[in-house]
Each structure stands twice: as structure tokens, then as C-alpha cells.
Design an enzyme around this catalytic site. Structure first.
Site, PDB file in Angstrom:
ATOM      1  N   SER A  20      54.417 -13.119  44.717  1.00  0.00           N
ATOM      2  CA  SER A  20      53.139 -13.824  44.631  1.00  0.00           C
ATOM      3  C   SER A  20      51.974 -12.874  44.886  1.00  0.00           C
ATOM      4  O   SER A  20      52.029 -12.040  45.784  1.00  0.00           O
ATOM      5  CB  SER A  20      53.130 -14.940  45.671  1.00  0.00           C
ATOM      6  OG  SER A  20      51.874 -15.585  45.670  1.00  0.00           O
ATOM      7  N   CYS A 132      48.143 -18.175  56.132  1.00  0.00           N
ATOM      8  CA  CYS A 132      46.725 -18.590  56.134  1.00  0.00           C
ATOM      9  C   CYS A 132      46.294 -19.066  57.506  1.00  0.00           C
ATOM     10  O   CYS A 132      47.085 -19.639  58.239  1.00  0.00           O
ATOM     11  CB  CYS A 132      46.502 -19.799  55.251  1.00  0.00           C
ATOM     12  SG  CYS A 132      47.090 -19.598  53.671  1.00  0.00           S
TER      13      CYS A 132
END
Lengths: 302, 254
Positions: A20, A132
Site C-alpha cells: 500500500s 494513523c
């Protein structure tokens, strides 16, 4: 030689994926890479809303590596579904959608939108980016907090029957604890590892090189760190581990398989040489046949 | 766009620290002025990333592409040492290109320093098409001005900051002091950020069409990594696929 990778009775033909954030939405590399040789594309992280990402400079080269602080720039889930998924569906390999959120609710909303969309039916599975910051908890990354990983994995598990892969961050005290928390709450596999926090300072301008100050370190520089993390996690959990971090040659991939990984991802190496994933696949095949391995899991060492 | 192994045909120092490297090109797609390619100089992990360079010329007959680079970091140091028949790994052509020159348009081609490459390629293309243009090249000192043979059929007006060769001053000072800007004029510029910014401001003031070739650190060069962004009126744009040629009015100059 069986190079497949299986989760929840679904198989990828080849246990080599592209990581990713290093392969866009697939189409960027279509002209340069034979995608039929790749097991799966792990998409650029998608979030609920469109994100411009961080200010620049966003990337800088480091000794045998690079730092990036892109800031999860992406088109947002609605455009991802309407614009990116139709392109991804046409690719001759499977797609695993990488998801992130800035709250528990946001992760769930993104995943639910994909579950509810017919256009997303073809997705092979989900990889959850837990690096995150959780804006509801002072910006601490989800992935460093055992409780947050437990709650998040459990909530996402309830929303899908598809393979659910948690992508671990190495920026923790004990990665095994996080790995176990994800496993206990329904994760099908763990991706090990995301980038390491790093920083460079411009001594002439006397400011950090990256606008974001710190970034994620990737590339050959982190290979031994990634192998150590994968080795540790493979011995802490019984679900499959997908190894990545610094893989640029087939010899690197073999080491991850020996550490116990059942699949690997190629990341930064694709920037350097788009044919790297294919070369790695060929090298792994050759090594296995020369050493009489019939399946990848046989490579695991004690 | 293709990844291939190119053979070096010629590599020569054309001014102090500036090199022109000619290399074999593939059959797929001819490069256009403004486009670029990326180079991986060896198989080592340091330097790791590919480096982007603009085309400074292309010869259709011999399928030879050219670049101009400055010996500055590790990669360019190594490139300076490359000789004929050695090979380099190339991906290209990449990015967009200069728009076609319109009828009655009077393009001013402005190159500063190592920004010479794409502007020289444009000038040579216009020369061959017999499209009228004015070509300006600026450098700090005559030591950084290549010999006239390296400009081939497209001889520029030379400007040096210290006046050691040609006009004393930079190309924009030349334009302001020697040319009467008219609506037919347009700018095609590549060079240091300060020069590009001044060119954009001058074009804006005179309401002229203006294009800039932008530069930024790149990792992939194909639009995947999102690393090479610049500030654009529509948000952040990637130099590698949304550029490198931008309408200078669209750039938020900082």
C-alpha cells in the site's frame, strides 16, 4: 511449487503483493509491470474524506532508504468506489483495499461503505492501516494501543466476512502484544511491518527536511528490522503473517519466509525498479525448486 | 512509457560541471519537449531512488535521446564518469509536454542554468519546424555557458549575471530592457525557482500565456507515490504526471 496464500478459504495464486502506498491504484504501473505475476495489489490507503495530504517536501532519500510523509493523500471513499474500483477490477490480479480512519467510527464507516457497494464485491480483502493518529485520543496512533487495536479489530470483524488483515506499526514497545490483540479479536492475518518513524535535518537551512518533520523510513535500510519484527510476530500468533519492509531482492523475500511469513509485499523497491516484484517471484521460485521446497510454509526456520 | 536498458552513445562535459549524455532510445514512443525520464545508475541501494531528468534533444533518425545534467550529487557524479557503450536503466518518456505553438504566437524560450535541457529541446524542435521563436539562456558566468556547438541549430541569446559573456543580467532583465512585450508573446521557461517565479509574474503583468517546467523530489515518477507535489490553484498537483509543464498562472508561487 505452491506459491499460494490462503485466508478464509480464499486463495491468492502468488504470495507476493505490492505494498500500500507504493503502487497507487494499480493503473500508474500498468504499462511497466506485468500485473498477472503479482498476487495482489494493496491499494493506496483510502479514508472517509478526500485528503490532500501533508505539505511538501514529503519525501527524501536516506542511506539505502527513503523517508516519506505523504499524509494519506487519497481521493476519499466515494471517489475510490466510483473511479478507482472499476479500474482495479480490470487488473489481472486481486485487490486488497487498505483502509484508515482517524476515529473508530471512521474506520467502520469506510469499511461499511465498501461492504455495501456492489462495485466493491470483487475486493479480495481488507488491510487495515492502524498507524494513523486517533484524533479522539490525543492523536496517539491506534496501532500502539492494545485496547484500541482490540476494539477496532472486533468492530471491523463484525462488519465483514472477507479476509481482514491488520497492518502493524513497528513503532511500539512490544509488537507481539499488538499482534496478539488483533489475533484474539478476529484478524485473519497480520502485515508486518509499516514504516519506522525517522527524521532528517537540513543543517544549512536548520530545519527538518520534511515539512511534516518526521516521516516513515522504508527501503533496504529497514530490512533487518522488518525481518526481526516478522520473526517475533510469527512466534507470538498462529494466524498468517505477511512480511514486508526493505524487500528488494529475492534473497530478502526468502528471509521473510524463513522468519515465518506466509506472504510478502514489495514496497519501495518498486519505485526503484518496477520489475522488482516479478524478479523476486522468479528468484523465490528458483530457490525453492533448487532446495526442494514444495510450499512456502516449509521455509520457516525455528 | 517503458523501462529499458539504454546504451550510452556519448558523454561529454559541455560547460563547467555540465554534461551532455546521449543514449539509445526505444521504438515505442518518441519523447516530446518538456517530457522527462528516470535513471537508475547501478544496482546498489545507495543512491537508492531513480533520478528524473528532462530530455534536451531527440534524434528521430538515429533514435538517440539526449540529456544535460550538472554534476552535483552521488548519482550525477557517477553519471559524469559513464562512457560510451556503458548502460543505464531508463524509464520514459514520462510526464506531459509543452503545448503546440499557435499561429501568430511569438514564443520566448527562457532557460536558466541547468534548466537548459527542455528549453533547448523545444528550441531545436521549433527551429526544425521553421516556427519563429526567441531563445534566451542565462548563467551566472561564461564558464557555465556551453560552447555554441552544443546549442546545435538553436543559438540562444546568452545572458550572464556578471556580464562575462553576452548580455549582462538574466534573461528576464533582457526581455524587460530589450523587448517590447506584445500580446503575441508567450513564455516557456525552465530554470531556478526564482527565475520561474519572476517569469510568471512578468507574464501575468503583461497578460501573456506562460508555461513553466517544474521540479520536485520524486520517488516513483509515475504518479504512485504522491511525493512530488507542488501548490496549484486546484490543490496539490504531482509534478510527475500532472506536469512537469504547468501553466504558470495555475501555480501558487511561494
Amino acid at each position: 511449487m505452491d506459491l499460494s496464500f490462503t485466508l478464509r478459504n480464499k486463495s491468492l495464486e502468488t504470495a507476493i503483493g505490492v505494498a500500500s502506498g507504493t503502487f497507487g491504484y494499480g493503473s500508474e504501473y500498468e504499462k511497466l509491470v506485468d500485473l498477472s505475476k503479482i498476487g495482489a495489489i494493496f491499494t493506496k490507503t483510502v479514508t472517509l474524506n478526500k485528503r490532500e495530504g501533508n505539505d511538501f517536501p514529503r519525501i527524501v532519500e536516506t542511506p539505502s532508504g527513503m523517508l516519506n510523509a505523504i499524509g494519506l493523500a487519497n481521493v476519499g471513499i466515494e471517489s475510490f468506489i466510483s473511479q478507482k474500483l472499476p479500474m482495479l477490477q480490470k487488473m489481472p490480479c486481486e485487490t486488497i483495499c487498505n483502509i484508515a480512519g482517524f476515529s473508530m467510527e471512521e474506520y467502520q464507516e469506510v469499511l461499511q461503505k465498501l461492504e455495501d457497494s456492489e462495485a466493491a464485491n470483487f475486493l479480495w480483502g481488507y488491510e487495515i492501516n492502524i498507524s494513523c493518529p486517533n484524533v479522539c485520543h490525543g492523536g496517539l496512533a491506534f496501532g500502539v494501543d492494545v485496547k484500541a487495536v482490540e476494539t477496532l479489530t472486533k468492530a471491523l470483524r463484525q462488519r465483514t466476512e472477507k479476509p481482514l488483515i491488520i497492518k502493524l506499526t513497528p513503532n511500539v514497545t512490544d509488537i507481539s502484544e499488538i499482534a496478539k490483540a488483533a489475533e484474539a479479536n478476529g484478524a485473519d492475518a497480520l502485515t508486518c511491518i509499516n514504516t519506522f518513524v525517522g527524521m532528517l535535518i537540513d543543517i544549512r537551512k536548520k530545519i527538518p527536511v520534511l515539512a511534516n518533520k518526521t516521516g516513515g523510513l522504508s527501503g533496504p535500510a529497514i530490512l533487518p528490522l522488518g525481518i526481526a519484527a516478522a520473526y517475533k510476530v510469527c512466534r507470538a500468533v498462529s494466524i498468517p503473517v505477511i512480511g514486508l519492509g526493505g524487500i528488494s531482492r529475492w534473497e530478502d523475500a526468502i528471509q521473510y519466509f524463513m522468519a515465518g511469513a506466509k506472504m510478502i509485499q514489495v514496497g519501495t523497491a518498486t519505485f526503484v525498479d518496477p520489475s522488482a516484484p516479478e524478479k523476486i517471484l522468479l528468484g523465490v521460485k528458483k530457490y525453492c525448486s533448487e532446495n526442494n521446497y514444495s510450499k512456502l510454509s516449509d521455509l520457516k526456520i525455528d | 512509457m517503458k523501462q529499458f536498458t539504454a546504451s550510452i552513445i556519448n558523454n561529454q562535459e559541455i560547460a563547467q560541471g555540465y554534461y551532455q549524455l546521449d543514449f539509445s532510445w526505444h521504438d515505442n514512443e518518441e519523447p516530446k519537449p518538456g517530457q522527462f525520464f528516470t535513471v537508475k545508475i547501478n544496482n546498489n541501494s545507495d543512491p537508492l531512488l531513480r533520478r528524473p531528468f528532462a530530455f534536451s534533444g531527440y534524434d528521430t533518425k538515429s533514435k538517440t535521446a539526449s540529456m544535460i545534467f550538472q554534476k552535483r550529487g552521488t548519482t550525477t557524479q557517477m553519471m559524469a564518469g559513464k562512457t560510451a557503450n556503458e548502460t543505464i536503466d531508463i524509464i520514459g518518456p514520462l510526464g506531459n509536454f509543452f503545448p503546440a505553438i499557435k499561429d501568430q504566437e511569438a514564443p520566448l524560450l527562457i532557460a536558466g542554468g541547468i534548466g537548459l535541457g527542455p528549453i533547448l529541446y523545444l528550441a531545436r524542435t521549433l527551429e526544425r519546424q521553421k516556427t519563429p521563436y526567441t531563445f534566451l539562456f542565462g548563467a551566472p558566468d561564461k564558464a557555465l555557458v556551453p560552447d555554441s556547438k552544443w546549442f546545435y541549430e538553436a543559438q540562444p541569446i546568452i545572458c550572464t549575471d556578471n556580464g562575462s559573456k553576452g548580455f549582462k543580467g538574466n534573461p528576464l532583465q533582457y526581455i524587460e530592457s530589450r523587448l517590447q512585450l506584445e500580446p503575441k508573446h508567450s513564455f516557456y521557461a525552465c530554470g531556478p525557482m526564482g527565475m520561474l517565479k519572476s517569469a510568471a509574474a512578468l507574464a501575468e503583468k503583461n497578460n501573456l500565456a506562460s508555461y513553466s517546467v517544474m521540479e520536485q523530489m520524486m520517488a516513483c515518477g509515475v504518479g504512485a507515490c504522491m511525493g512530488c507535489v507542488i501548490k496549484h490553484k486546484d490543490g496539490l498537483k504531482r509534478v510527475c504526471v500532472d506536469g512537469p509543464v504547468f501553466n504558470s498562472k495555475d501555480i501558487l508561487w511561494t
